[in-house]
Scaffold this motif. Sequence first.
Motif, PDB file in Angstrom:
ATOM      1  N   VAL A 155       0.828  -1.216   0.000  1.00 52.10           N
ATOM      2  CA  VAL A 155       0.000   0.000   0.000  1.00 52.10           C
ATOM      3  C   VAL A 155       0.861   1.265   0.000  1.00 52.10           C
ATOM      4  O   VAL A 155       0.604   2.200  -0.752  1.00 52.10           O
ATOM      5  CB  VAL A 155      -0.955  -0.006   1.215  1.00 52.10           C
ATOM      6  CG1 VAL A 155      -1.615   1.334   1.409  1.00 52.10           C
ATOM      7  CG2 VAL A 155      -2.000  -1.103   1.044  1.00 52.10           C
ATOM      8  N   ARG A 156       1.871   1.297   0.844  1.00 48.19           N
ATOM      9  CA  ARG A 156       2.648   2.529   1.011  1.00 48.19           C
ATOM     10  C   ARG A 156       3.296   3.025  -0.281  1.00 48.19           C
ATOM     11  O   ARG A 156       3.104   4.181  -0.660  1.00 48.19           O
ATOM     12  CB  ARG A 156       3.687   2.333   2.105  1.00 48.19           C
ATOM     13  CG  ARG A 156       4.426   3.589   2.412  1.00 48.19           C
ATOM     14  CD  ARG A 156       5.366   3.392   3.558  1.00 48.19           C
ATOM     15  NE  ARG A 156       5.967   4.665   3.893  1.00 48.19           N
ATOM     16  CZ  ARG A 156       6.623   4.888   4.984  1.00 48.19           C
ATOM     17  NH1 ARG A 156       6.756   3.937   5.865  1.00 48.19           N
ATOM     18  NH2 ARG A 156       7.153   6.055   5.211  1.00 48.19           N
ATOM     19  N   PRO A 157       4.083   2.206  -1.000  1.00 51.48           N
ATOM     20  CA  PRO A 157       4.700   2.754  -2.216  1.00 51.48           C
ATOM     21  C   PRO A 157       3.682   3.070  -3.316  1.00 51.48           C
ATOM     22  O   PRO A 157       3.851   4.033  -4.053  1.00 51.48           O
ATOM     23  CB  PRO A 157       5.677   1.660  -2.659  1.00 51.48           C
ATOM     24  CG  PRO A 157       5.260   0.427  -1.967  1.00 51.48           C
ATOM     25  CD  PRO A 157       4.551   0.841  -0.730  1.00 51.48           C
ATOM     26  N   VAL A 158       2.627   2.270  -3.410  1.00 50.81           N
ATOM     27  CA  VAL A 158       1.628   2.528  -4.449  1.00 50.81           C
ATOM     28  C   VAL A 158       0.910   3.849  -4.161  1.00 50.81           C
ATOM     29  O   VAL A 158       0.743   4.689  -5.048  1.00 50.81           O
ATOM     30  CB  VAL A 158       0.633   1.351  -4.571  1.00 50.81           C
ATOM     31  CG1 VAL A 158      -0.505   1.693  -5.508  1.00 50.81           C
ATOM     32  CG2 VAL A 158       1.354   0.098  -5.054  1.00 50.81           C
ATOM     33  N   ALA A 159       0.505   4.061  -2.916  1.00 44.28           N
ATOM     34  CA  ALA A 159      -0.181   5.308  -2.560  1.00 44.28           C
ATOM     35  C   ALA A 159       0.765   6.501  -2.623  1.00 44.28           C
ATOM     36  O   ALA A 159       0.374   7.577  -3.087  1.00 44.28           O
ATOM     37  CB  ALA A 159      -0.787   5.187  -1.167  1.00 44.28           C
ATOM     38  N   ASN A 160       2.006   6.331  -2.186  1.00 43.29           N
ATOM     39  CA  ASN A 160       2.944   7.455  -2.147  1.00 43.29           C
ATOM     40  C   ASN A 160       3.498   7.832  -3.505  1.00 43.29           C
ATOM     41  O   ASN A 160       4.179   8.845  -3.620  1.00 43.29           O
ATOM     42  CB  ASN A 160       4.086   7.169  -1.174  1.00 43.29           C
ATOM     43  CG  ASN A 160       3.643   7.273   0.267  1.00 43.29           C
ATOM     44  OD1 ASN A 160       2.581   7.813   0.565  1.00 43.29           O
ATOM     45  ND2 ASN A 160       4.447   6.764   1.167  1.00 43.29           N
ATOM     46  N   THR A 161       3.243   7.047  -4.534  1.00 40.11           N
ATOM     47  CA  THR A 161       3.625   7.425  -5.900  1.00 40.11           C
ATOM     48  C   THR A 161       2.409   7.880  -6.694  1.00 40.11           C
ATOM     49  O   THR A 161       2.463   7.978  -7.910  1.00 40.11           O
ATOM     50  CB  THR A 161       4.324   6.259  -6.629  1.00 40.11           C
ATOM     51  OG1 THR A 161       3.465   5.120  -6.621  1.00 40.11           O
ATOM     52  CG2 THR A 161       5.666   5.938  -6.009  1.00 40.11           C
ATOM     53  N   ASN A 162       1.319   8.161  -5.986  1.00 41.88           N
ATOM     54  CA  ASN A 162       0.072   8.647  -6.582  1.00 41.88           C
ATOM     55  C   ASN A 162      -0.516   7.645  -7.576  1.00 41.88           C
ATOM     56  O   ASN A 162      -1.085   8.017  -8.598  1.00 41.88           O
ATOM     57  CB  ASN A 162       0.280  10.012  -7.262  1.00 41.88           C
ATOM     58  CG  ASN A 162      -1.021  10.759  -7.438  1.00 41.88           C
ATOM     59  OD1 ASN A 162      -1.929  10.628  -6.628  1.00 41.88           O
ATOM     60  ND2 ASN A 162      -1.123  11.533  -8.500  1.00 41.88           N
ATOM     61  N   ASN A 163      -0.395   6.366  -7.276  1.00 40.69           N
ATOM     62  CA  ASN A 163      -0.925   5.319  -8.140  1.00 40.69           C
ATOM     63  C   ASN A 163      -2.073   4.549  -7.499  1.00 40.69           C
ATOM     64  O   ASN A 163      -2.446   3.487  -8.002  1.00 40.69           O
ATOM     65  CB  ASN A 163       0.188   4.330  -8.519  1.00 40.69           C
ATOM     66  CG  ASN A 163       1.129   4.929  -9.515  1.00 40.69           C
ATOM     67  OD1 ASN A 163       0.711   5.417 -10.553  1.00 40.69           O
ATOM     68  ND2 ASN A 163       2.410   4.925  -9.194  1.00 40.69           N
ATOM     69  N   TRP A 164      -2.608   5.046  -6.400  1.00 42.28           N
ATOM     70  CA  TRP A 164      -3.696   4.343  -5.728  1.00 42.28           C
ATOM     71  C   TRP A 164      -4.977   4.528  -6.532  1.00 42.28           C
ATOM     72  O   TRP A 164      -5.333   5.631  -6.911  1.00 42.28           O
ATOM     73  CB  TRP A 164      -3.887   4.861  -4.312  1.00 42.28           C
ATOM     74  CG  TRP A 164      -4.782   3.953  -3.539  1.00 42.28           C
ATOM     75  CD1 TRP A 164      -6.117   4.112  -3.307  1.00 42.28           C
ATOM     76  CD2 TRP A 164      -4.422   2.706  -2.950  1.00 42.28           C
ATOM     77  NE1 TRP A 164      -6.603   3.049  -2.592  1.00 42.28           N
ATOM     78  CE2 TRP A 164      -5.584   2.170  -2.361  1.00 42.28           C
ATOM     79  CE3 TRP A 164      -3.235   1.996  -2.862  1.00 42.28           C
ATOM     80  CZ2 TRP A 164      -5.586   0.955  -1.691  1.00 42.28           C
ATOM     81  CZ3 TRP A 164      -3.250   0.797  -2.194  1.00 42.28           C
ATOM     82  CH2 TRP A 164      -4.407   0.286  -1.624  1.00 42.28           C
ATOM     83  N   ILE A 165      -5.681   3.434  -6.784  1.00 43.30           N
ATOM     84  CA  ILE A 165      -6.966   3.496  -7.471  1.00 43.30           C
ATOM     85  C   ILE A 165      -8.021   3.750  -6.408  1.00 43.30           C
ATOM     86  O   ILE A 165      -8.264   2.908  -5.559  1.00 43.30           O
ATOM     87  CB  ILE A 165      -7.276   2.178  -8.210  1.00 43.30           C
ATOM     88  CG1 ILE A 165      -6.208   1.884  -9.245  1.00 43.30           C
ATOM     89  CG2 ILE A 165      -8.653   2.236  -8.829  1.00 43.30           C
ATOM     90  CD1 ILE A 165      -6.361   0.534  -9.905  1.00 43.30           C
ATOM     91  N   HIS A 166      -8.615   4.912  -6.449  1.00 40.99           N
ATOM     92  CA  HIS A 166      -9.626   5.211  -5.439  1.00 40.99           C
ATOM     93  C   HIS A 166     -10.991   4.742  -5.919  1.00 40.99           C
ATOM     94  O   HIS A 166     -11.237   4.567  -7.106  1.00 40.99           O
ATOM     95  CB  HIS A 166      -9.657   6.702  -5.094  1.00 40.99           C
ATOM     96  CG  HIS A 166     -10.040   7.586  -6.223  1.00 40.99           C
ATOM     97  ND1 HIS A 166     -11.339   7.887  -6.505  1.00 40.99           N
ATOM     98  CD2 HIS A 166      -9.294   8.219  -7.140  1.00 40.99           C
ATOM     99  CE1 HIS A 166     -11.383   8.683  -7.544  1.00 40.99           C
ATOM    100  NE2 HIS A 166     -10.150   8.893  -7.955  1.00 40.99           N
ATOM    101  N   THR A 167     -11.865   4.526  -4.971  1.00 43.07           N
ATOM    102  CA  THR A 167     -13.201   4.001  -5.293  1.00 43.07           C
ATOM    103  C   THR A 167     -14.286   5.014  -5.003  1.00 43.07           C
ATOM    104  O   THR A 167     -15.442   4.689  -5.047  1.00 43.07           O
ATOM    105  CB  THR A 167     -13.479   2.720  -4.468  1.00 43.07           C
ATOM    106  OG1 THR A 167     -13.317   3.045  -3.095  1.00 43.07           O
ATOM    107  CG2 THR A 167     -12.536   1.612  -4.858  1.00 43.07           C
TER     108      THR A 167
END
Length: 173
Positions: A155-167
């Motif tokens: 979760v941390r690297p994906v979210a911190n690189t602005n790649n999190w898929i939000h719902t």
Amino acid sequence: MKRVSPEFFVRNLEQVSCPCCGGQFNVIGSRERKYIDSEGNKIVLRIRRLRCKMCRSIHHELPDILVPYKRHCSESIESVLNPREALCVAADDSTIRRWRSWFRGCMDHFLGCLESIAIRLGRRTAKKMTHSSKSRLQRVIDFVGDAPGWLARIVRPVANTNNWIHTRYAFLS
């Protein structure tokens, strides 16, 4: 309605840059964030709201125990997703099915993000990844390890690189 005061205040000691543009943050306030721990207790955190000085985007500083847009702690979700652990979670069957479905649906995205981050950091090359016969889950585990906390390490690297898929979507009328 009874108002519950926050039990914990969350503040990161690291200097984190904006995942959108790399700019520095200003603290613009805080908000409550509730979650359910592995025993089923409801915990209230106070998390900081941060605004980027350059792009003006707003971010919330989440601790590693939380997954964005999920109400249970990452430990509970991880125990459901780990096929080797006995299932002992304070969540109903439909929630457990949704977690599994969510992870299966996001696994290719997580794998792609982790591979991209590894290539950017010079830890892997694209040639090494083209002939892998491992399962998707095993390839993800190769990046983050299978020790407890592996979901937080995804979760941390994906979210911190602005790649999190939000719902969450805003509908304008």
